[in-house]
Design an enzyme around this catalytic site. Structure first.
Site, PDB file in Angstrom:
ATOM      1  N   GLY A  90      -1.986  -0.677 -11.377  1.00 35.92           N
ATOM      2  CA  GLY A  90      -1.717  -0.402 -12.819  1.00 35.92           C
ATOM      3  C   GLY A  90      -1.960   0.640 -12.910  1.00 35.92           C
ATOM      4  N   SER A 123       1.342  -2.220  -5.476  1.00 35.37           N
ATOM      5  CA  SER A 123       1.086  -1.155  -6.018  1.00 35.37           C
ATOM      6  C   SER A 123       0.565  -0.043  -6.688  1.00 35.37           C
ATOM      7  CB  SER A 123       2.023  -1.576  -8.056  1.00 35.37           C
ATOM      8  OG  SER A 123       1.995  -0.350  -8.652  1.00 35.37           O
ATOM      9  N   GLU A 195      11.393  -3.036  -4.908  1.00 35.23           N
ATOM     10  CA  GLU A 195      10.746  -4.510  -5.741  1.00 35.23           C
ATOM     11  C   GLU A 195      10.361  -6.076  -4.328  1.00 35.23           C
ATOM     12  OE1 GLU A 195       8.856  -2.751  -6.749  1.00 35.23           O
ATOM     13  OE2 GLU A 195       9.003  -3.971  -9.203  1.00 35.23           O
TER      14      GLU A 195
END
Length: 235
Positions: A90, A123, A195
């Site tokens: 986030g 992340s 990714e």
């Protein structure tokens, strides 16, 4: 320390689905009860309750049953009991601010460094494992009250790393931004995780995991980064 640091959570297969084999291996669930603590604070547009439910569903196939830190009446005691700490993605600035102002940042660092708990982060959760909040892709939407983070690895990570540069885009590329960091922070290396990739840390052993077609990048100065293939890696 036992760490699993992922670039991303979402994929065409679903939420964390691509990483489930690595997560299952990282978890190393034995006969003793596991106390899995989820840290939802990077969630901003998603409520912490909703984030907890999403991650709980995603990790159930790996045998992990988690409790969210935001529900704990005594969060520092919950951290001290945790065998597995999971930090979601986030906004990294929101995550660090909440952890720092509650004293939970130092408590998590101590628990993981001592070997009491394994650490999984994607992340923003991967950013948190670094020494500093310096190579996040996020906007500083809140004051993090300081840039020091957990320092579980001796280098910085840039998750979602990409070499993409859309036609007509006049802003800097990701590589240019990380070279700026290298220029102003000599001697501090940065690992660019594309990714679908991640870093497994087992004590002093490092293993890059993911698609061999998307190697990681290693920035040590303002020159072009080194290309790191998947597999065991030595600093």
């Amino acid at each position: 320390m036992q760490l699993l640091l992922l670039s991303n959570s979402t994929s065409p297969q679903g939420f964390l689905t691509h990483a489930l084999p690595a997560i299952t291996e990282w978890a190393q669930l034995g006969t003793e009860p596991a106390h899995v603590l989820f840290v939802p604070y990077a969630g901003v547009t998603r409520t912490w309750d909703a984030y907890e439910a999403l991650v709980a569903d995603a990790l159930r196939p790996a045998g992990l049953q988690l409790h969210s830190l935001h529900r704990e009446a005594t969060p520092l005691e919950a951290i001290a009991r945790a065998t597995h700490i999971v930090v979601g993605g986030g906004n990294t600035f929101a995550l660090v601010r909440q952890l720092r102002q509650t004293g939970q940042l130092a408590a998590i660092a101590e628990r993981v460094r001592s070997g009491g708990a394994r650490y999984l982060g994607w992340s923003a959760g991967a950013n948190l494992a670094c020494p500093r909040l310096s190579t996040s892709n996020d906007m500083p939407i809140v004051d993090p009250l300081g840039f020091d983070t957990l320092g579980l690895v001796p280098f910085q990570i840039n998750p979602h790393y990409t070499e993409a540069h859309p036609e007509g885009h006049r802003g800097e590329t990701r590589q240019q931004r990380l070279r700026e960091f290298a220029l102003l922070n000599p001697g501090v290396a940065v690992l660019g995780l594309p990714e679908g990739t991640g870093l497994r840390v087992d004590g002093n052993q490092y293993t890059l995991q993911g698609d061999p077609q998307t190697p990681a990048r290693w920035f040590t100065d303002t020159e072009a980064p080194a290309i790191l293939p998947m597999g065991p890696w030595k600093l």
